[in-house]
Design a protein around this motif. Sequence first.
Motif, PDB file in Angstrom:
ATOM      1  N   GLY A  96       0.811  -1.208   0.000  1.00 47.34           N
ATOM      2  CA  GLY A  96       0.000   0.000   0.000  1.00 47.34           C
ATOM      3  C   GLY A  96       0.845   1.257   0.000  1.00 47.34           C
ATOM      4  N   ARG A  97       0.377   2.255  -0.751  1.00 47.02           N
ATOM      5  CA  ARG A  97       1.074   3.540  -0.820  1.00 47.02           C
ATOM      6  C   ARG A  97       0.225   4.642  -0.194  1.00 47.02           C
ATOM      7  N   ALA A  98       0.889   5.738   0.130  1.00 45.40           N
ATOM      8  CA  ALA A  98       0.221   6.822   0.852  1.00 45.40           C
ATOM      9  C   ALA A  98      -0.949   7.401   0.071  1.00 45.40           C
ATOM     10  N   ASN A  99      -0.909   7.334  -1.257  1.00 43.59           N
ATOM     11  CA  ASN A  99      -1.984   7.914  -2.066  1.00 43.59           C
ATOM     12  C   ASN A  99      -3.134   6.941  -2.313  1.00 43.59           C
ATOM     13  N   GLY A 100      -3.095   5.784  -1.641  1.00 45.12           N
ATOM     14  CA  GLY A 100      -4.187   4.826  -1.762  1.00 45.12           C
ATOM     15  C   GLY A 100      -4.010   3.791  -2.856  1.00 45.12           C
ATOM     16  N   THR A 101      -2.944   3.886  -3.646  1.00 44.85           N
ATOM     17  CA  THR A 101      -2.682   2.892  -4.687  1.00 44.85           C
ATOM     18  C   THR A 101      -1.783   1.787  -4.115  1.00 44.85           C
ATOM     19  N   ASP A 125       9.932  -0.081   1.514  1.00 44.54           N
ATOM     20  CA  ASP A 125      10.129   1.373   1.410  1.00 44.54           C
ATOM     21  C   ASP A 125      10.398   1.778  -0.038  1.00 44.54           C
ATOM     22  N   ARG A 128       7.126   1.729  -2.006  1.00 44.37           N
ATOM     23  CA  ARG A 128       6.233   2.810  -1.582  1.00 44.37           C
ATOM     24  C   ARG A 128       6.596   4.139  -2.231  1.00 44.37           C
ATOM     25  N   GLN A 129       7.852   4.290  -2.648  1.00 44.17           N
ATOM     26  CA  GLN A 129       8.296   5.534  -3.273  1.00 44.17           C
ATOM     27  C   GLN A 129       8.050   5.560  -4.776  1.00 44.17           C
ATOM     28  N   ASP A 131       5.624   4.655  -8.412  1.00 45.53           N
ATOM     29  CA  ASP A 131       4.228   4.813  -8.809  1.00 45.53           C
ATOM     30  C   ASP A 131       3.822   3.792  -9.876  1.00 45.53           C
TER      31      ASP A 131
END
Length: 219
Positions: A96-101, A125, A128-129, A131
Amino acid sequence: MREIAIGGREKINLETWERRASFQFFKSLTEPYHGVCLRVDCTETYRYAKQHQLSVFLSLLHRSLIAAHQVENFRTRIVEGDVWRYEQINGGSAVGRANGTIGLGHYQFRPQIDEFVRDASIELDRVRQRDDIERYPEANLIRYSVLPWFDFTSISHARDFAHEDSAPRITFGKITEATGRRTMPVSIHVHHALADGLHVAQFVENFQHALEAPDFQGI
């Protein structure tokens, strides 16, 4: 039974393989996967992870990989119509990523839980960085997911039926506590041409033992 050894994997001779009848029967089914959902007691591994400041998810994933290495059918894959048994199985999961993707992380197996979680945390990590979604290029993988919001009793997976894939799929659910013990639901889906219910039961037994002794390598 074993025909050719190449870089940590062995090609199975389909003419003499004891599973040849099952393989031929199940390999071409539209949906060749079968699965179960059940609960495991993860108390000791949960405590170990908390005490050593390790990711609980990655610690659980590691114990699952320990169990998978103990069951040959969980190390067997179909690659371009041939069947191969791998010496090492790695892990991959949705991240999971901070933007919900989400992205896909890939974790090289290490026998020691601390080393595995350390390296896998770096990979988490990194993903997560990004896209994008990176696919693992090899077949020696188990595909993991975690649904920490749900104490589920059943589950289904997205699949591309046109793409050859025989890797097991394992999903962890919400960890709950009762009478001092922590349990979680687990779903396990395997390709029926490679593994039957007996092999899933063997994996579950080994997984429970691995969860009860989180610092034991077991292989």
